[in-house]
Enzyme design. Structure first.
Site, PDB file in Angstrom:
ATOM      1  N   SER A 143       8.934  13.949  57.388  1.00  0.00           N
ATOM      2  CA  SER A 143       9.029  12.652  56.686  1.00  0.00           C
ATOM      3  C   SER A 143       8.735  12.932  55.222  1.00  0.00           C
ATOM      4  CB  SER A 143       7.959  11.712  57.255  1.00  0.00           C
ATOM      5  OG  SER A 143       7.794  10.583  56.446  1.00  0.00           O
ATOM      6  N   TYR A 156      -0.746  10.042  60.410  1.00  0.00           N
ATOM      7  CA  TYR A 156       0.706  10.321  60.424  1.00  0.00           C
ATOM      8  C   TYR A 156       1.054  11.309  59.312  1.00  0.00           C
ATOM      9  CZ  TYR A 156       5.765   9.204  60.320  1.00  0.00           C
ATOM     10  OH  TYR A 156       7.140   9.275  60.350  1.00  0.00           O
TER      11      TYR A 156
END
Ligand code: NAP
Length: 266
Positions: A143, A156
């Site tokens: 990401s 995350y």
């Protein structure tokens, strides 16, 4: 010579929706032999039917990325059945919507298990046969949060950063032996990722965030991933203007730190 995935064995985790599903269709169009994994068997079966219609062979193998023993058992079974995996797409994942101060460590650990350790476990299982054969490709869906942290994403972002450390090391050790790595850093993609994101209670956030619904489609994202994979790129960014933050952090850090707390997390 153009790279083809015809009759290559491609194992995709998180293939029941979003980017994983869209990538399955890209590989199916290439004539790949697909192994589709996630928890929801019924969704995987629909994806498998679509893959067959597009020209791919497909096999549904459900698994839970948070359970190490199950991952190891499934990987052993996959290796017996298919011999060697050519491409492992570590895509399955969950996001987060909670602040550090309110998040129990159990929630941090769950995110690390699904987003980081599951990939490590599967990689260690499929790697020896790849090295013995002199070919293998790991496509790792990180990401832009694997490049910088921001609010409500502590575990995350940590898991995605960890993926970069792990796979850059793997690449350094083995790229001369035919082992390829493509780290994919998407920005905002219109998928269900915010719906299943964990809150402080460990429950699903359950909301389609504005940021997500305004992102590019999973299909567009998958097409860009396939392009990068075919060029054997080691790292690729797939994002709109949110990409600027990566460059600010790298080249104008003071501006990055001025802006990062203003990035809307939802
Ligand atoms: N959408 C974005 O804006 C964005 C941006 C950057 C990176 N990413 C990354 O892209 C990847 C795919 O996400 P997506 O956006 O396509 O969202 P998605 O549609 O919610 O897909 C997530 C996939 O992961 C699977 N999954 C989640 N927990 C699992 C578990 N415990 N065991 C097995 N499978 C599990 C889900 O399947 P089941 O529920 O059936 O298990 C689903 O197939 C993730 O790694 C995510 O971090 C997404």
């Amino acid at each position: 010579m153009a790279i083809s995935f015809k009759e290559k064995t491609v194992w995709i985790t998180g293939a029941s929706s979003g980017i994983g599903e869209a990538l399955a269709y890209e590989f199916a169009k290439e004539g790949a032999i697909l192994i589709l994994s996630a928890r929801r068997k019924s969704e995987l079966e629909k994806v498998a039917q679509n893959c067959i219609a597009l020209g791919g062979e497909s096999h549904v193998i459900p698994l839970d990325l948070s359970v190490q023993a199950q991952l190891e058992e499934v990987a052993d079974m996959v290796l017996v059945k298919f011999g060697c995996i050519d491409v492992l797409v570590n895509n399955g994942g969950i996001s987060q919507r909670s602040m550090v101060i309110e998040t129990p460590v159990a929630v941090d650990r769950r995110i690390m298990e699904v987003d980081f350790f599951s990939g490590v476990i599967l990689t260690k299982k499929v790697l020896p046969a790849m090295v013995a054969r002199g070919y293998g490709h790991f496509i790792v869906i990180s990401s832009i949060t694997g490049k910088f942290g921001f609010s409500l994403r502590s575990a995350y972002a940590a898991a995605k950063h960890a993926l970069h450390g792990f796979y850059e090391s793997l690449w350094a050790e083995l790229h001369e032996k035919g082992i390829h790595v493509t780290m994919v850093c998407p920005g905002r993609i219109h998928t269900n990722i915010s719906l299943s994101a964990l809150t402080r209670s460990g429950e699903a956030h359950g909301i389609m965030d504005h940021a997500q619904s305004g992102g590019i489609s999973a299909e567009q994202c998958a097409q860009k991933i396939m392009k990068a994979v075919k060029k054997q790129k080691i790292e690729v960014y797939i994002a709109g203007k949110e990409l600027l933050m990566i460059y600010f952090k790298r080249y104008i850090p003071w501006l990055f730190f001025k802006l990062v707390s203003r990035v809307k997390p939802m």
